[in-house]
Every structure is written in C-alpha cells, then in structure tokens.
Design a protein around this motif. Structure first.
Motif, PDB file in Angstrom:
ATOM      1  N   LEU A  90       0.848  -1.199   0.000  1.00 61.29           N
ATOM      2  CA  LEU A  90       0.000   0.000   0.000  1.00 61.29           C
ATOM      3  C   LEU A  90       0.876   1.239   0.000  1.00 61.29           C
ATOM      4  O   LEU A  90       1.960   1.250   0.562  1.00 61.29           O
ATOM      5  CB  LEU A  90      -0.891   0.005   1.240  1.00 61.29           C
ATOM      6  CG  LEU A  90      -1.847  -1.170   1.375  1.00 61.29           C
ATOM      7  CD1 LEU A  90      -2.653  -1.028   2.650  1.00 61.29           C
ATOM      8  CD2 LEU A  90      -2.777  -1.249   0.177  1.00 61.29           C
ATOM      9  N   PHE A  91       0.398   2.300  -0.631  1.00 64.94           N
ATOM     10  CA  PHE A  91       1.168   3.535  -0.693  1.00 64.94           C
ATOM     11  C   PHE A  91       1.049   4.253   0.648  1.00 64.94           C
ATOM     12  O   PHE A  91      -0.048   4.663   1.027  1.00 64.94           O
ATOM     13  CB  PHE A  91       0.654   4.449  -1.799  1.00 64.94           C
ATOM     14  CG  PHE A  91       0.624   3.807  -3.153  1.00 64.94           C
ATOM     15  CD1 PHE A  91      -0.293   4.203  -4.100  1.00 64.94           C
ATOM     16  CD2 PHE A  91       1.516   2.796  -3.484  1.00 64.94           C
ATOM     17  CE1 PHE A  91      -0.323   3.622  -5.363  1.00 64.94           C
ATOM     18  CE2 PHE A  91       1.485   2.198  -4.734  1.00 64.94           C
ATOM     19  CZ  PHE A  91       0.563   2.621  -5.680  1.00 64.94           C
ATOM     20  N   PRO A  92       2.175   4.447   1.330  1.00 64.66           N
ATOM     21  CA  PRO A  92       2.082   5.012   2.682  1.00 64.66           C
ATOM     22  C   PRO A  92       1.605   6.446   2.705  1.00 64.66           C
ATOM     23  O   PRO A  92       1.079   6.903   3.720  1.00 64.66           O
ATOM     24  CB  PRO A  92       3.524   4.907   3.199  1.00 64.66           C
ATOM     25  CG  PRO A  92       4.373   4.822   1.996  1.00 64.66           C
ATOM     26  CD  PRO A  92       3.568   4.155   0.944  1.00 64.66           C
ATOM     27  N   HIS A  93       1.777   7.162   1.581  1.00 65.74           N
ATOM     28  CA  HIS A  93       1.470   8.580   1.621  1.00 65.74           C
ATOM     29  C   HIS A  93       0.018   8.869   1.257  1.00 65.74           C
ATOM     30  O   HIS A  93      -0.392  10.023   1.232  1.00 65.74           O
ATOM     31  CB  HIS A  93       2.386   9.346   0.677  1.00 65.74           C
ATOM     32  CG  HIS A  93       2.232   8.928  -0.757  1.00 65.74           C
ATOM     33  ND1 HIS A  93       2.663   7.717  -1.242  1.00 65.74           N
ATOM     34  CD2 HIS A  93       1.665   9.556  -1.804  1.00 65.74           C
ATOM     35  CE1 HIS A  93       2.391   7.631  -2.522  1.00 65.74           C
ATOM     36  NE2 HIS A  93       1.783   8.721  -2.893  1.00 65.74           N
ATOM     37  N   ARG A  94      -0.743   7.824   0.946  1.00 71.52           N
ATOM     38  CA  ARG A  94      -2.148   8.054   0.623  1.00 71.52           C
ATOM     39  C   ARG A  94      -3.028   7.384   1.646  1.00 71.52           C
ATOM     40  O   ARG A  94      -2.673   6.353   2.214  1.00 71.52           O
ATOM     41  CB  ARG A  94      -2.476   7.458  -0.751  1.00 71.52           C
ATOM     42  CG  ARG A  94      -1.869   8.230  -1.880  1.00 71.52           C
ATOM     43  CD  ARG A  94      -2.464   7.791  -3.189  1.00 71.52           C
ATOM     44  NE  ARG A  94      -1.788   8.443  -4.297  1.00 71.52           N
ATOM     45  CZ  ARG A  94      -1.854   8.025  -5.552  1.00 71.52           C
ATOM     46  NH1 ARG A  94      -2.569   6.954  -5.850  1.00 71.52           N
ATOM     47  NH2 ARG A  94      -1.221   8.669  -6.499  1.00 71.52           N
TER      48      ARG A  94
END
Lengths: 359, 221, 235
Positions: A90-94
């Motif tokens: 998963l994209f940590p920044h979203r």
C-alpha cells in the motif's frame, strides 16, 4: 473465453542460466480459483508474474482473455488485471480510500467516482468505514491485506493475481482472510490465479490446484480431491503430506448419515439420569458435557469437542465424534443450535458405503 | 598545469612547506576525529540505553552540529582562553563538532544490532560492559564506519576552509596562491586535499574490513 | 570580560547601519545561500531521482558524490577566481559544488528507500514508470530528500563566509574585517550571527518539512523507526 488465463509452453530462463519455469502448459478456467503451489524455487511466483508481464517469458505464449499478453503495452495490460502481493504494497502517503481508488483514477475516472467506488469496495471486503481516512501505517497486517484486495478489485478486473497474499499474517487472521476470499468469490466469480507454498491453503481455496516441482515443472494439475486421492507421483504425494486420507474426507458429503437424538440439559441444571448429558444454553447451543456421576457424588463438566454443521463434509463429522469426551459428535445447524449426535462407527460405515458407490 | 606544479615543487623550500602543511592538516583533522570518536561512542551508548538521555543528547548534538564550525573556532577561545589559531583550540572545536556528528550514527548503529543477538549474549552470561565491547560494538561497526567516514571527509574539509581565517594545513596553499595570483599551489593544494581524503577513506574502509570478518558477506560500502 | 565587549558591539548603532551593517551583511549572506541552494537543487534533485528510480548508475553517483565532498571549497574558490576573474561566479560555483552532494545523496537515498513491494504493487497495478516516480516514489522519498536539503543549507550557510575572502559581502566580511583589525568582539559577533542564522534556517526547514512531507509517510516512517536528517547525507 473472456476471463481465461492460458499458458502455452511458457518458459522463463534467467540471465544466469537458472530455469525458473519450464514449458508450462496450464489453463485457468473462468470463474474459478486456480492455485499454484510448490516448494521454494518451483517457479510459481515467476509464472504468476508473467501473466501481467512483471516478468517477461523467455519463450512460449501467454494468453489472457484470448489475447497474447504481449499484444498490449504492459501498463495497459496491468490495469485490467488485479494484483495482490504478500506485503500488500500500500502507498504510505495516501489514505486507505485513495489507495483503493488508485486504478480507477489511473484509468480516467473522476476523483469523486473513484472514491465512491473505493468506499463500496471497502465495505465489500468487510472493513469499517472509519478506516477510509486512515493511513496504511496505522492499520494491522490483516487490515492492510484486505485493503490490498479491495484495491485490486477496484477497477472490476475479470482476472485477479494473488501472490502469497496471506502468508505474512498470523494463522487466525489468515483463516479469516481465506474465508473472506471464498465468500467474495462466491459473490463476484472472478478468475483467480493464486500462489501459495501452503498445501492446506491450496486445498481449501482451489477449485483446481497445480503442483509445481523445483525448476518450474508441472507435476500435477487437478481438483484438490484428486491430488489427495490420486497423487501423480512420489513428489506430489510427499508434498501433499501425511493425513492425506483424513484430509480427503473434507470432500465427502454426509448425505445419508443418521443423526441421533442427544440427551440435553440446561446449563446449571443437574443431569436427569445416568450416562453423558450435553449442557446447552437458552438458544440450544452446546456448552459442554456432563460426565456420568462419580461414585462419591458430584458431576464434572467437560469441554466439548469440535462441532459438525449439518450438511458439512465427513471430515468434520468424524472429528466431532473423535474429539467428543462422550464419543458422540455434536451436530449443529446454521444457528449453532444442537440438532443431534453422531458416532464414529456410523461415520466410517457411511464412508464405506461411499467407497462402495464409486465404480 | 602539470609543468607549473612540477616547477613549484622543484624548489626544496616549497616541498618542505607542502609536507609541513600536509602534516599539520593531518594532525588537525585526525586528532579531533579520534577524540570525537572516543567521546561519541560512550555518549551514544549511554543515550541508546538510558531512555531519558536519548532525546536531550541527540537534541544537543543536533543543535551543536547546526552551529557552523568556523563559528566554533572563533567562539572557543572565549571558553578555553586560548587564541583562535591555537592548535589546541582548533582540535577541541573540531573534536566537539565530530562528537556532534558521530553521536547519532553511534545510536543508530547500536539500534541496528539485532535484539535477539544481544538477548542471547545476555543469556549466556555476558555482563553489560563486556557484552558491549565483545558483541554490540563489533556488530555496530559497519553503520558506525559510514559515519566516521563522513566525519573524516568533513574534518579534512573544515581544516582546509579554516585557512581563510589563518588556520594551518593545506588550505594555506590556497591563500598563498591567491595572494600572489599563482595557480600552481592552488591546484596542488586541491589535489593534495583530495588525495588525503581518499587515503583516509581507504584506511577506514580497510579498518572496517579487518574488524568485521563475519559481517563481510552482507556489508556494503 | 569578553561578553560585555560583545554586547557592546551589538549595542553600537553604527554596526547596524549602512552597507557594512548587520542587516546588510545578513541579507548578502542569505542571498548567496539561497542562490546556491536553488542551483544545487535544480541540478541534484532530478539527477538523484532519475538514478534512484532507474536503478542504474548508482555506483557512479555515489563515487561522484564522495569525490565532490572531498573538494576543498576554499581551493575551488581561489582557483575559479583566478581562472575566471569573477568573484560572484567563483563563489556561487564553489558553494554549489559544496551543496550538491547532500542534496544528491538525499534524493538518491530517498528514492532507494521506498520499499520494493510498494513499487512492485504500483507497477503491477498498471502505473507507467513516470507515474510511479511522481505519484509513489517521490512522496515516499521526501523525508530523506528534505533531510539532504537541510544538510546542504547548513553547510552552505556555514561556508558562505568564504565569500568575504574574495572581497564580497556576507557575514564572513564581518569576520575577516574583525580578524584584520584584531577586533575580537566583532569576530565573536560575526560567529554568533552566523550560528544564529544557521539555526534559524534549520528550524525553518524543519517546519517546512513537517508541512510538506505527507502525513502518511511521516506515520509509516515513525512506525518503522524513523528517518531523519542523514548525517552529511552519505549513502
């Protein structure tokens, strides 16, 4: 034809000479879960990754939905294929919601539409809506995996690739996720290609299971019952493991198995006669067994064994009978209420009849 | 350019001067490095082990590191009573700076030592001090070495900059060359500084190599 | 006592006026710093991102960065001045050479630090290479990238003093003038001002980093054990 994955003589040889996949011929039927299973180095992950061209085949043809995977640019191909990996990625920044909305956004949906779709999916995979605003770093492993699955399903791809998605979580969570997948599959009917090293997972989830040997050679491909009952060779037999016979009972139905009356008593009340009594609660759910009274008076309450749900496979019936302190396996209905009991001898007799029925 | 440099070096007094400056530079850069390391390791160890020390130590190190070294050179005399250009002054200031730079890598390096190895060592009967020297420190060497290499280059560079306020070392070749508008000593100085940095770096890599036989397979430069 | 003398220096209004006054010198100092950092960022960030993203040329990049770090700024400065004749250009170039390594290392390390599964998932979902770089790798790379930036700013503020050596302005001018006229209080004042400027800029950048780094990245970095300002930015 639309939702089918086909390997034709696919080979992958790496630069250093190792052959990861050797002449693989395999068809993943539409609407089914096809599992690739085998020891480390058997090429199962490599094979999976060739479907969405994360790895390019050295030779052979790979078709998805009847089209050669090489006929389209990789990025375009991948947007039509769901991809779930072990660490979720998963994209940590979203936020969770925006993570799930990724592919719809990539394919040009408006932000609002993409997010609405993402919400639906979060609900579908059983995640509470409060999590939508959180970030992946704040979620547990199991939750992250669910988000990963939701993200893969967001663009409603006909095909889903899953690479050991449940291997990184603990067994209890894993079982929950496996059940979720089966439930989702029941609702959505995707064509799923699933990779695992765990034979039990393969047998539980797969409609058809492909066992791969080291070096990417296909050892056997068929429904899980067949693997258990008729392993093609020593390797498959060894890989499937001990308890083959016992586990194959998971696929035998209990039609025609007689269910006895069980002596039950409300919990807290004393037994109304000799022998074993099953203690139940207000909804007739089993809470334990009352053992036959000791000569010196007093009764011990013993914890019950496993429960067999009416209509379930022979394996659970036998296990219920074997694990029960009274020798009577407890049979329950869908609400968990006691329906009756079965004895081990009867289950085995039913099994003999079943064996006799086969040609 | 090469002929110019050779001509410059053909004079014995120049050669002597360059060697003197080189020697001076090495002392001014390396002594603080060793001193700084000697202070940073116990300090970092304390900060890593004692919960409430960690934040203040790392915080002050961070602030100290933010203060330009040149400023430190100038300010030290007020504290130490030496003169700005005193060797001792420079060494102390740079040592302080090195400590500020190295404390964080020491803590990070000790953090990176796998917990289960430390636990196993304790279970075998190692007392903390001995365990630190025999188990944790050797395993911390790779990360620490990276920090020391940065400190080494940094110190060499700082000594060289210091020449503009009159510090010794190879930087003097720059000021001298500038004053007489002569490029040769400047280029010589640049090359010499680069070589010095390279030699120091190789030495440190070599030291790390020697001191971590078991970790060689996984370690990277 | 030296403290009194320094306070007296700060108290003297003459030191706050005119082209040689504190405000002017600080402005000049800031000017060189900002120009240098901007140029360094324009050069180093795309380069570091590109090398980190493609995974090629990493070894060369690391070597280049380390070599640049070892170049003596004063030497470069005097060399360039004698060669080119322009004090401004020489100063900015020499300072840019100083600023590039931390920013380059930070950008490269930042992109490299993005966990492989995340990039794998992004590519597997159908992101093109460029989309992956902008939407996924860059946001995740921000902590280390900004750390490199902070490191660069620090070093530049500290070393801009050398501009004075060529006769230019900045706080180094106060320092050198004090040195030449044996005015120790002035030197201390210059040192204190430089230190204060450095600390202030660092705090400013730290605050900016807080704002710019996406919340999710900060949270996952915290749960993984903290990135931070890389020391010298060295890989």
């Amino acid at each position: 034809m639309q939702r089918l994955i086909e390997f034709r003589g696919v080979t992958k040889r790496f630069d250093d000479g190792t052959v990861a996949v050797a002449q693989l011929d395999l068809i993943a039927a539409p609407g089914q879960i096809t599992v690739l299973v085998g020891p480390s180095g058997c090429g199962k992950t490599t094979s999976l990754r060739m479907v969405n061209r994360m790895v390019e085949p050295t030779s052979g043809t790979l078709l998805v939905g009847g089209q050669d995977v090489r006929s389209r640019p990789p990025a375009e191909l991948r947007r039509g294929i769901g991809y779930v990996i072990q660490q979720a990625g998963l994209f940590p920044h979203r936020t969770v919601l925006d993570n799930v909305a990724t592919v719809p956004l990539l394919t040009g949906a408006t932000r609002r539409a993409a997010r609405a779709r993402a919400s639906e999916l979060l609900e579908l995979v059983g995640l509470p809506s409060e999590l939508a605003r959180r970030y992946p770093g704040q979620l547990s492993g199991g939750q992250q995996q669910r988000v990963g699955v939701a993200r893969a399903l967001a663009a409603d791809p006909p095909v889903l690739l899953m690479d050991e998605p449940f291997s990184a979580v603990d067994p209890v969570v894993r079982e929950g996720l496996q059940d979720e997948l089966l439930r989702l599959q029941g609702e959505l009917g995707k064509t799923v290609l699933f990779v695992t090293h765990d034979i039990d997972e393969a047998i539980k989830l797969g409609d058809r299971v492909a066992v791969l040997r080291a070096g990417g050679v296909l050892a056997q491909f068929g429904p899980p019952q067949q693997l258990l009952a008729e392993p093609a060779d020593e390797f498959v037999a060894g890989f499937v493991g001990r308890d083959r016979g016992y586990r194959s009972l998971s696929f035998v139905s209990t039609d025609g198995l007689a269910v006895h009356e069980l002596a039950t008593v409300r919990i807290g009340a004393p037994a109304a006669g000799p022998g074993w009594w099953l203690a139940v609660d207000g909804q007739r759910r089993p809470r334990g067994w009352l053992a036959p009274p000791h000569p010196g008076g007093g009764q011990a309450v013993r914890a019950g064994g496993s429960l067999h749900r009416l209509g379930g496979p022979m394996r659970t019936a036998l296990d219920a009978a074997l694990s029960s302190p009274s020798g009577l396996g407890v049979v329950v209905d869908d609400t968990g209420a006691v329906v009756g009991g079965v004895r081990a001898e009867e289950v085995l007799a039913a099994w003999r009849r079943h064996r006799g029925n086969d040609a | 350019m090469l002929e110019e440099i050779l001509r410059y070096l053909s004079s014995p007094s120049n050669r002597e001067k360059v060697l003197d400056l080189l020697g001076e530079h090495v002392v001014l850069a390396v002594v603080p490095l060793l001193l700084g390391l000697a202070v940073a390791v116990p300090l970092g160890w304390a900060a890593q082990r004692v919960r409430w020390l960690r934040a203040p130590v790392l915080g002050s190190a961070s602030v100290l590191y933010t203060v330009p070294a040149l400023a430190l050179f100038v300010l030290m005399p007020s504290v130490l009573g030496t003169r700005i250009l005193d060797g001792a002054n420079v060494v102390v200031a740079l040592a302080l700076y090195t400590v500020a730079l190295l404390v964080r890598p020491v803590v990070d390096a000790l953090d990176a030592v796998p917990g289960h190895v430390v636990a196993a060592a304790t279970a075998m009967g190692y007392r903390p001090a001995r365990r630190f020297v025999a188990v944790e420190l050797p395993m911390a060497v790779p990360v620490l070495a990276a920090g020391v290499r940065v400190a080494s280059v940094s110190n060499i560079s700082l000594v060289s900059v210091g020449a503009f306020i009159g510090l010794g070392g190879l930087g003097q070749l720059f000021t001298e060359g500038f004053q007489v508008r002569y490029l040769a000593p400047i280029v010589l100085g640049i090359v010499a500084t680069l070589l010095l940095a390279l030699v120091m770096d190789l030495l440190l890599v070599g030291l790390r190599w020697v001191s971590t036989p078991g970790l060689r397979a996984g370690a990277q430069a | 006592m030296i403290v009194n003398e320094v306070l007296a220096w700060f108290g003297d209004p003459a030191h706050w006026r005119g082209p040689g006054g504190v405000p002017m010198r600080v402005a000049e100092h800031l000017y060189y710093t900002v120009v240098t950092v901007l140029v360094a960022v324009v050069i180093a960030v795309p380069l570091g991102l590109a090398v980190g993203h493609t995974g090629r040329g990493g070894v060369v990049l690391v070597g280049l960065t380390n070599a640049m770090r070892a170049l003596p700024t004063l030497g470069l400065l005097t060399f360039l001045f004698l060669l080119l004749g322009s004090a401004d250009v020489a100063t900015v170039v020499a300072l840019v050479v100083l600023a590039v390594p931390p920013v380059l290392a930070g950008s490269y390390a930042g992109v490299q630090s993005v966990q492989r599964e995340i990039v794998d998932a992004a590519r597997g979902m159908g992101m093109t290479s460029t989309q992956c770089l902008w939407q996924v790798e860059l946001p995740a790379a921000l902590p280390l990238l900004l750390g490199g930036l902070r490191s660069a700013v620090l070093q530049v503020v500290a070393t801009t003093a050398v501009a004075a050596y060529l006769g230019l302005g900045g706080l180094g001018r106060l320092l050198l003038d004090g040195l030449r006229s044996l005015d120790y209080p002035q030197m201390v004042a210059a040192a204190l001002l430089t230190a204060a400027l450095a600390v202030l800029l660092d705090l400013l950048l730290a605050g900016m980093a807080r704002l710019v780094v996406p919340t999710g990245v900060r949270l996952s970095a915290a749960s993984a054990g903290g990135a931070g300002r890389p020391r010298g930015g060295g890989p």
